[in-house]
Scaffold this active site. Structure first.
Site, PDB file in Angstrom:
ATOM      1  N   SER A   1       0.743  -1.063  -0.005  1.00  0.00           N
ATOM      2  CA  SER A   1       0.070   0.081   0.067  1.00  0.00           C
ATOM      3  C   SER A   1       0.861   1.325  -0.052  1.00  0.00           C
ATOM      4  O   SER A   1       1.827   1.519  -1.238  1.00  0.00           O
ATOM      5  CB  SER A   1      -0.797  -0.045   1.282  1.00  0.00           C
TER       6      SER A   1
ATOM      7  N   HIS B   1      -8.227  -4.695  -1.220  1.00  0.00           N
ATOM      8  CA  HIS B   1      -6.860  -4.101  -0.770  1.00  0.00           C
ATOM      9  C   HIS B   1      -6.223  -5.013  -0.039  1.00  0.00           C
ATOM     10  O   HIS B   1      -6.541  -5.120   1.173  1.00  0.00           O
ATOM     11  CB  HIS B   1      -7.311  -2.725  -0.442  1.00  0.00           C
TER      12      HIS B   1
ATOM     13  N   ASP C   1      -9.678  -3.431  -6.319  1.00  0.00           N
ATOM     14  CA  ASP C   1      -9.406  -2.751  -4.830  1.00  0.00           C
ATOM     15  C   ASP C   1     -10.152  -1.238  -4.607  1.00  0.00           C
ATOM     16  O   ASP C   1     -10.237  -0.645  -5.244  1.00  0.00           O
ATOM     17  CB  ASP C   1      -7.879  -2.440  -4.945  1.00  0.00           C
TER      18      ASP C   1
END
Length: 346
Positions: free
Chosen positions: A144, A300, A272
């Protein structure tokens, strides 16, 4: 599908393909028991970051090393962190997670925090590892926010200025402005509120003590209702940006993917919920050193599959497979031409 993009071989279990189920499921599953030792790494500016080293460490000084960078408000306690460190350690690698400033057990010293384009600390750590373990192959993985940071670092430093053999970028917000807008819509607001609450709780004590150079009161901090508002009022002025838009423009790694020289694997899910649809259609075509594997599902940092008669992290399996491939003598040689690559379909 573009020639530089490949279909990931991830398959969600029946009934568990929803983007939100995949995103939240890792938090509900048992996590590997990973023993770690903590090291405080001093930084050139007088601050420090906390490192979590997987234990026991390999005895060989030339054992390969995985360096992991976590996501926004992540830590060694994040589900993916334990899965990935465990996967690397299981292969005989030395594995370490770098906590971004203030994300470990102790608050950082200086009146600043961390952000998506903050590459200096990672670059310093990799340099220190180069001195400690000069003969060890090193691979970095970023998740991320940590993935965007890592991609930016690799693109800016070039192939000769980092002691890295390769990089793995997972569920990264490569277009920060578009991702901030996506998180402010629909069910994604649940994730935004969670992240925003964590950021505020961490920042509030320092702000209340007058330790931060911000023209913002504790009450005004509490009233910030979106990540974009937080970045405008806190992240940008605290780190020398001229507002949120300037921060997003200068810190996003997506526009730099065509400059990547090191072997890089990007793992991403089309569904996502943190990202806009067709994220890679917004970005320039990556360089030949970059392989993008897109999953139709995965959420995600989710990618939970049914494997070995239980729910399991596909991410951990995929990363382990790549580490094994890169560790082989021929593993890196043909990367840019697509020869030394995974078993996923394309």
């Amino acid at each position: 599908m573009d020639a530089t993009w490949h279909a990931a071989d991830f398959r969600p279990p029946p009934g568990l393909s929803s983007r939100h189920v995949q995103t939240l499921l890792p938090r509900c599953l048992p996590r590997p028991a990973v023993d770690t030792d903590t090291e405080s790494l001093e930084l050139p500016d007088g601050d420090f970051v906390e490192l979590a080293w997987s234990q026991p460490e390999p005895s060989r000084p030339d054992a390969p090393i995985l360096v992991l960078f976590h996501g926004l408000e992540g830590s060694i306690e994040s589900p993916y962190a334990r899965e990935l460190l465990n996967a690397a350690a299981g292969l005989g690698w030395r594995a370490v997670l770098m906590h971004f400033r203030g994300c470990g057990e102790h608050p950082n010293r200086l009146p600043r925090a961390y952000h998506s384009g903050d590459t200096a600390d990672a670059r310093w750590l990799i340099g220190q590892l180069s001195h400690r373990y000069p003969e060890a192959m090193k691979v970095a993985a970023g998740v991320s926010l940590g993935g965007n940071m890592l991609a930016k670092l690799v693109a800016e430093q070039g192939g000769r200025d980092l002691d890295l053999a390769g990089a793995i970028v997972i569920s990264a917000p490569l277009d920060l402005a578009a991702c901030a807008d996506t998180l402010s819509q629909g069910f994604a607001r649940v994730y935004e509120r969670h992240l925003l609450g964590s950021l505020k709780r961490k920042m509030l004590p320092s702000l209340a003590r007058g330790e931060l150079p911000l023209s913002l009161s504790p009450r005004e901090l509490e009233a910030l209702a979106s990540l974009r508002a937080y970045d405008e009022a806190v992240t940008a002025p605290l780190h020398g940006f001229d507002g949120a838009e300037d921060y997003y423009r200068r810190a996003s790694a997506g526009p730099l993917l065509d400059q990547v020289e090191l072997p890089m694997l990007i793992l991403h899910a089309d569904d996502d919920p943190f990202m806009p649809p067709a994220l890679f259609g917004r970005l320039p075509a990556p360089s030949p050193s970059v392989r993008v594997e897109l999953g139709r599902h995965g959420g995600h940092v989710g990618f939970v599959e049914w494997h070995g008669r239980r729910l399991h992290s596909w991410l951990a399996r995929r990363v382990a497979r790549q580490l094994e491939a890169w560790a082989r003598p021929e593993g890196l040689a043909g990367w840019s031409t697509g020869q030394a690559i995974s078993r996923s379909g394309s």
